[in-house]
Scaffold this motif. Sequence first.
Motif, PDB file in Angstrom:
ATOM      1  N   GLY A 146       0.807  -1.214   0.000  1.00  0.00           N
ATOM      2  CA  GLY A 146       0.000   0.000   0.000  1.00  0.00           C
ATOM      3  C   GLY A 146       0.835   1.256   0.000  1.00  0.00           C
ATOM      4  O   GLY A 146       1.843   1.339   0.712  1.00  0.00           O
ATOM      5  N   ASN A 147       0.415   2.244  -0.818  1.00  0.00           N
ATOM      6  CA  ASN A 147       1.086   3.543  -0.862  1.00  0.00           C
ATOM      7  C   ASN A 147       0.164   4.679  -0.441  1.00  0.00           C
ATOM      8  O   ASN A 147       0.562   5.845  -0.469  1.00  0.00           O
ATOM      9  CB  ASN A 147       1.587   3.830  -2.293  1.00  0.00           C
ATOM     10  N   SER A 148      -1.057   4.342  -0.076  1.00  0.00           N
ATOM     11  CA  SER A 148      -2.034   5.372   0.264  1.00  0.00           C
ATOM     12  C   SER A 148      -1.676   6.034   1.588  1.00  0.00           C
ATOM     13  O   SER A 148      -0.908   5.495   2.400  1.00  0.00           O
ATOM     14  CB  SER A 148      -3.434   4.767   0.362  1.00  0.00           C
ATOM     15  N   GLU A 149      -2.256   7.197   1.806  1.00  0.00           N
ATOM     16  CA  GLU A 149      -2.001   7.941   3.041  1.00  0.00           C
ATOM     17  C   GLU A 149      -2.425   7.132   4.261  1.00  0.00           C
ATOM     18  O   GLU A 149      -1.742   7.125   5.293  1.00  0.00           O
ATOM     19  CB  GLU A 149      -2.767   9.270   2.999  1.00  0.00           C
ATOM     20  N   GLU A 150      -3.558   6.398   4.138  1.00  0.00           N
ATOM     21  CA  GLU A 150      -4.057   5.601   5.254  1.00  0.00           C
ATOM     22  C   GLU A 150      -3.069   4.496   5.627  1.00  0.00           C
ATOM     23  O   GLU A 150      -2.816   4.232   6.804  1.00  0.00           O
ATOM     24  CB  GLU A 150      -5.415   4.977   4.910  1.00  0.00           C
ATOM     25  N   MET A 151      -2.475   3.834   4.612  1.00  0.00           N
ATOM     26  CA  MET A 151      -1.534   2.752   4.896  1.00  0.00           C
ATOM     27  C   MET A 151      -0.195   3.280   5.383  1.00  0.00           C
ATOM     28  O   MET A 151       0.478   2.633   6.186  1.00  0.00           O
ATOM     29  CB  MET A 151      -1.345   1.882   3.652  1.00  0.00           C
ATOM     30  N   ILE A 152       0.202   4.437   4.914  1.00  0.00           N
ATOM     31  CA  ILE A 152       1.443   5.038   5.420  1.00  0.00           C
ATOM     32  C   ILE A 152       1.331   5.306   6.920  1.00  0.00           C
ATOM     33  O   ILE A 152       2.285   5.102   7.679  1.00  0.00           O
ATOM     34  CB  ILE A 152       1.768   6.333   4.649  1.00  0.00           C
ATOM     35  N   LYS A 153       0.141   5.727   7.362  1.00  0.00           N
ATOM     36  CA  LYS A 153      -0.091   5.926   8.796  1.00  0.00           C
ATOM     37  C   LYS A 153       0.065   4.610   9.556  1.00  0.00           C
ATOM     38  O   LYS A 153       0.629   4.569  10.641  1.00  0.00           O
ATOM     39  CB  LYS A 153      -1.492   6.497   9.024  1.00  0.00           C
ATOM     40  N   VAL A 154      -0.446   3.517   8.958  1.00  0.00           N
ATOM     41  CA  VAL A 154      -0.319   2.194   9.591  1.00  0.00           C
ATOM     42  C   VAL A 154       1.148   1.798   9.680  1.00  0.00           C
ATOM     43  O   VAL A 154       1.619   1.334  10.728  1.00  0.00           O
ATOM     44  CB  VAL A 154      -1.119   1.131   8.799  1.00  0.00           C
TER      45      VAL A 154
END
Length: 487
Positions: A146-154
């Motif tokens: 994942g490269n999305s902002e949500e996954m970066i937070k994870v």
Amino acid sequence: MAGEKILVIDDETSMTQFLGIVLKKEGFQVTAVNSGREALERARAESFDVAITDFKMPDTDGIEVLSALKKIDPNLPVILMTAYASQKSAIDAVNLGAFQYLEKNAKNEEIRVVVKNALEMRKVQNENSYLKRELKRSHEEKEIIGNSEEMIKVFKMVDKVADTDSTILIVGESGTGKELVAREIHYRSRRNTGPFVSINCGAIPRDLLESNLFGHVKGSFTGAHKDQAGLFTVAEGGTFFLDEVGEMPSATQVKLLRALQEREIIPVGGTTPIKIDCRLVAATNADLEREVAEGRFRADLYYRLNVIPVKLPPLRHRREDIPVLVDHFLKKLAPTAGAKTVTKDALEVLGKYDWPGNVRELENAIERSVILDESGVIEDEDLPERIRFGTTPKGSLVIDSPNMSLEELEREYILKVLDYTRWQKKRASEILGINASTLYRKLLAYGLEKQGDRGRILPGPGHPEYDPFEGENGEGGGTSDERTGTD
């Protein structure tokens, strides 16, 4: 235990000949050399299972040979031999990495026993190294994508919490990758050389869950023919992943709370506490706060588990990751199915679907399309109907009112899927991305089970629409694995 290769090092030819005769009688292949320098040359050129070296030699001593051999092969057991043994020199040799210390006048049987013990240790060390490589390879193959902002937070949260011993609670819908995150936390922690043990509380019968977690003593219940260690003990020194913790019965919740507070457990039927040393990572797809408010989950356990929460976003909230995930799954399947590509139109269809089963459902859809495709290019028409047409070909889910609660939306969605599958609950659970037992509980909770089955004549075995999960009160004759499969 025959055919193993033994390297014998001694400046006295008579000694190497004697050891060669003793060991060859046991079926071992013996290579004898008369200097440390020659021994190291042979060790670099070929692999040996055990080395036996003299302690004192003209060109070098046994400790230097031992150290050099260990640099070439860290798992090689090295036995030191000398004519003048003492307790102190034996202890010093073992501390420096020798497997054992033998006197040169040792009896033949003693030599054979020491060599066989060294070979057993070599075997165990090689198996451990292999298992660790396999675990690492398996973990790397199941990386989080994942490269999305949500996954970066994870990812940032995982970086922060991995190398602590704090309890983690991973929250996310079914199929979002909760176990993958738990494994990532384990492999980034200081406990990564220990075991990663997991159990799904919803997949184990309630009367057996406690025994699985804490173990039991002989005679504690029917069928307990011997003492059995629990998974908390098995996970010693590592990480224990407790999936779907919201499915845990109240009585077991009390014992889990005590285990977390006291760091000890008592086996079923036992009286003596056992200390535990493992890191707990729990996961749930339920709203535990609501479960606490409604009295189905202990508040004190919830706060003990929820030390560090990690929330995983559903796939519909990170649609920009879909092309990356698709590419990952295609590469993963390529060794067996060959290289495949996905058209822009197909990616567009995948991006519009809501993915109630999340990443797991996407992976299954790609695998199905890859298997059925013969052209090497996956078109939009190669995708499953439910993805191309939405939840049902009749149209998308209609929200009658903007004031509908999440429960009302879920109830309506489940009804839509059930209508589409003609109330074949096994097929409906697959479309919803949940297991059949979870769907059954939701039907009971929303009062849909009796309504759905009222007045219906259920097809029997052999009928094309027979559903083993259907029957009186929604229960059927599916296998135990189907009824209790993991989310």
